[in-house]
Design an enzyme around this catalytic site. Structure first.
Site, PDB file in Angstrom:
ATOM      1  N   VAL A  79      34.804  31.835  42.912  1.00 47.36           N
ATOM      2  CA  VAL A  79      35.556  31.530  41.689  1.00 47.36           C
ATOM      3  C   VAL A  79      36.982  31.128  42.038  1.00 47.36           C
ATOM      4  O   VAL A  79      37.561  30.219  41.432  1.00 47.36           O
ATOM      5  CB  VAL A  79      35.537  32.731  40.729  1.00 47.36           C
ATOM      6  CG1 VAL A  79      36.410  32.464  39.506  1.00 47.36           C
ATOM      7  CG2 VAL A  79      34.107  33.032  40.289  1.00 47.36           C
ATOM      8  N   GLY A  80      37.568  31.781  43.041  1.00 48.01           N
ATOM      9  CA  GLY A  80      38.917  31.451  43.453  1.00 48.01           C
ATOM     10  C   GLY A  80      39.046  30.001  43.907  1.00 48.01           C
ATOM     11  O   GLY A  80      40.053  29.332  43.636  1.00 48.01           O
ATOM     12  N   GLY A 122      39.664  38.172  42.618  1.00 45.45           N
ATOM     13  CA  GLY A 122      38.216  38.158  42.419  1.00 45.45           C
ATOM     14  C   GLY A 122      37.515  37.486  43.578  1.00 45.45           C
ATOM     15  O   GLY A 122      38.011  37.471  44.712  1.00 45.45           O
ATOM     16  N   SER A 123      36.374  36.919  43.298  1.00 45.09           N
ATOM     17  CA  SER A 123      35.521  36.376  44.345  1.00 45.09           C
ATOM     18  C   SER A 123      36.085  35.081  44.908  1.00 45.09           C
ATOM     19  O   SER A 123      36.792  34.329  44.233  1.00 45.09           O
ATOM     20  CB  SER A 123      34.114  36.122  43.803  1.00 45.09           C
ATOM     21  OG  SER A 123      34.109  34.989  42.950  1.00 45.09           O
ATOM     22  N   THR A 124      35.718  34.805  46.154  1.00 41.17           N
ATOM     23  CA  THR A 124      36.164  33.577  46.797  1.00 41.17           C
ATOM     24  C   THR A 124      35.583  32.348  46.103  1.00 41.17           C
ATOM     25  O   THR A 124      36.273  31.328  45.945  1.00 41.17           O
ATOM     26  CB  THR A 124      35.773  33.597  48.284  1.00 41.17           C
ATOM     27  OG1 THR A 124      36.470  34.675  48.921  1.00 41.17           O
ATOM     28  CG2 THR A 124      36.137  32.300  48.979  1.00 41.17           C
ATOM     29  N   GLU A 164      43.936  36.119  45.298  1.00 37.69           N
ATOM     30  CA  GLU A 164      43.596  37.254  46.171  1.00 37.69           C
ATOM     31  C   GLU A 164      42.097  37.425  46.068  1.00 37.69           C
ATOM     32  O   GLU A 164      41.577  37.860  45.039  1.00 37.69           O
ATOM     33  CB  GLU A 164      44.356  38.512  45.742  1.00 37.69           C
ATOM     34  CG  GLU A 164      44.483  39.535  46.853  1.00 37.69           C
ATOM     35  CD  GLU A 164      43.323  40.518  46.876  1.00 37.69           C
ATOM     36  OE1 GLU A 164      42.408  40.319  47.720  1.00 37.69           O
ATOM     37  OE2 GLU A 164      43.308  41.447  46.077  1.00 37.69           O
ATOM     38  N   ASN A 177      37.034  46.344  39.575  1.00 36.08           N
ATOM     39  CA  ASN A 177      36.860  47.462  40.514  1.00 36.08           C
ATOM     40  C   ASN A 177      38.035  48.432  40.517  1.00 36.08           C
ATOM     41  O   ASN A 177      37.851  49.640  40.543  1.00 36.08           O
ATOM     42  CB  ASN A 177      36.567  46.939  41.922  1.00 36.08           C
ATOM     43  CG  ASN A 177      37.610  45.982  42.448  1.00 36.08           C
ATOM     44  OD1 ASN A 177      38.367  45.371  41.695  1.00 36.08           O
ATOM     45  ND2 ASN A 177      37.671  45.844  43.759  1.00 36.08           N
ATOM     46  N   CYS A 204      37.789  44.927  47.772  1.00 39.03           N
ATOM     47  CA  CYS A 204      37.913  43.722  48.594  1.00 39.03           C
ATOM     48  C   CYS A 204      38.278  44.049  50.032  1.00 39.03           C
ATOM     49  O   CYS A 204      37.931  43.306  50.963  1.00 39.03           O
ATOM     50  CB  CYS A 204      38.941  42.771  47.994  1.00 39.03           C
ATOM     51  SG  CYS A 204      40.610  43.466  47.859  1.00 39.03           S
TER      52      CYS A 204
END
Length: 487
Positions: A236-237, A232-234, A254, A156, A288
């Site tokens: 995947v995090g 990135g996304s929660t 993050e 993004n 985000c």
């Protein structure tokens, strides 16, 4: 603009200190606004990761002991080249990422500031001296590089959110293996690799491997990658955090957000709506920190929603490469369909569309939903699209409860003519960043940035937090002659 013709050196290739064929084959670069292929990059595979890390380990040993002024010079030159090639970076950001021109310009300017701050890092104090109760002992506590840092960056804000980790990690003596998202592999990958190579960064210190989840997983699991920085996304995090936890590997996460903007009864509604439109609709809401929930006191909720809808209706949607627009395309068809689904299901549950609500291909109109409740998808999902759900509340306590109905805790904003009333709420919010009489999409790079809860693991980027993030500490004690112990 003939991108592919002027950049054959990265067509089908990855960067391992030099441009080489990616073992994952070529990857088509698709312009979100048109669906057309505008270039080709390379894709990495598992074996590329092993080779990249091996090269990075070797290069880091020399890079980390280079005098600080030599390291700083690389970043000064990279900043100069970034400004000199500004149009190239802007064009790719618009066409590859669907950015409107002002967003691309802001991202470039912020990246320039990141490079200048990185140039100052190598000359900062790198340790402390502590006293000792033992006569003649000297205690030095110092910061040293982590080693090889794996950086997995999003699509993004691909240039800035890659450079936010790449620049300080390199400046503090680490080598970097960068994995940009394939959807932004030029803006967030190839251009960065090219920039540092020409700025004089020694070969091997930076590796750039566009790739999918399997490449990211290989970087995370590689035993010689000492740290992971992931944005990135929660979902995947959480997976990355679990792997790094088992491997006892340092990790900075993050992640996502569902960020509230609270409007109290005494707020300046016109200014609040201005902040809210920016927070919800900038870059099609693909941030985000997007203002994802508008929590408004019931006594002013209708007027606020109408003011926000009026602003949404004035925004122009279109291809940012063809002329000035406010709202460009969403990154891909899947995301556009997801935003459409969230709006549809929320309307079916009772929300009212005051503005927008329609999709045409990858373009989605800036949308204002009134009458949203905590049971609707528009409340509890991270939308990542240009949608502003308005939720009414009756008391400060209810507003705080609504904020905490989400597991996310990245950013928040509060509007009130009473700074003390806003501050009383701010101090009770579980959010890493709270902005009073502003909106949620804020980032000053000298200030540590990061979230709480499902928005991250408590790590921070920016300012002094960069040193904490990208170094580890070591205690060295010394005495002039060996100590004699009673054993």
């Amino acid at each position: 603009m003939t991108h592919a013709a002027s950049h054959e050196h990265w067509a089908g290739k990855v960067f391992l200190g030099e441009w080489v064929e990616g073992r994952g084959g070529p990857h088509a670069v698709i312009e979100p606004a048109t669906g057309e292929q505008i270039a080709t990059t390379g894709m990495a595979a598992h074996d590329d990761v092993g080779e990249a890390v091996h090269r990075a380990v070797d290069a880091q040993r020399t890079w980390s002991v280079l005098p600080f002024d030599k390291r700083a010079a690389v970043f000064h030159e990279a900043a100069r080249l970034l400004k000199a090639r500004a149009q190239q970076f802007l064009d790719w950001n618009v066409r590859e990422c669907g950015s409107i021109a002002p967003k691309a310009q802001w991202e470039l300017d912020a990246t320039y500031e990141q490079l200048l701050m990185a140039a100052a890092l190598p000359m900062q104090p790198d340790g402390l001296l502590f006293p000792s109760a033992m006569p003649g002992r000297r205690n030095a506590w110092r910061r040293i590089p982590v080693g090889v840092v794996g950086i997995i960056a999003p699509w993004n804000f691909p240039l800035l959110l890659a450079m936010r980790s790449v620049a300080p990690a390199l400046a503090l003596g680490n080598a970097v293996v960068l994995k940009p998202d394939p959807q932004s592999a030029i803006t967030g990958g190839a251009l960065i690799a090219e920039l540092f190579a020409e700025a004089g960064l020694p070969a091997g210190v930076l590796q750039m491997l566009p790739g999918g989840p399997s490449v990211g997983d290989a970087i995370v699991r590689h035993p010689e990658v000492s740290m992971i920085s992931f944005t990135g996304s929660t979902a995947v995090g959480r997976q990355i955090g679990e792997i790094c936890g088992r491997m006892l590997k340092k990790v900075e996460l993050e992640l996502g957000g569902n960020n509230p903007l609270i409007v109290l009864a005494d707020a300046d509604l016109d200014k609040a709506a201005s902040c809210a439109a920016w927070g919800s609709f900038l870059h099609q809401g693909q941030i985000c920190m997007q203002t994802g929930r508008h929590l408004v006191h019931r006594s002013v909720a209708s007027r606020y929603a109408q003011a926000l809808a009026a602003r949404a209706n004035r925004l122009v949607v279109g291809n940012p490469a063809e002329g000035p627009v406010h709202i460009g395309p969403l990154i891909n068809e899947r995301q556009a369909e997801r935003v459409e689904r969230i709006v549809r299901e929320s309307v079916e549950a009772g929300a009212q569309v005051l503005a927008g609500g329609r999709r045409q291909g990858r373009f989605f109109e800036p949308t204002v939903l009134a009458g949203v409740t905590a049971r609707m998808p528009a409340f509890h999902e991270e939308i990542f699209g240009p949608v502003a759900p308005v939720i009414a509340f009756d008391s400060d306590e209810e507003a705080i409860e609504l904020v905490h109905a989400s597991d996310y805790g990245l950013a928040a904003a509060i509007h009130s003519r009473s700074r003390s009333a806003a501050m009383a709420i701010a101090t009770r919010l579980r959010a890493g960043m709270v902005h009073i009489n502003d909106q949620t999409v804020n980032n000053e790079f000298q200030v540590p940035f990061g979230g709480m809860g499902a928005s991250g693991n408590g790590g921070r980027f920016g300012g002094p937090a960069n040193v904490e993030a990208f170094t580890q500490t070591q205690w060295i004690s010394e005495v002039d002659s060996p100590i004699e112990y009673p054993f």
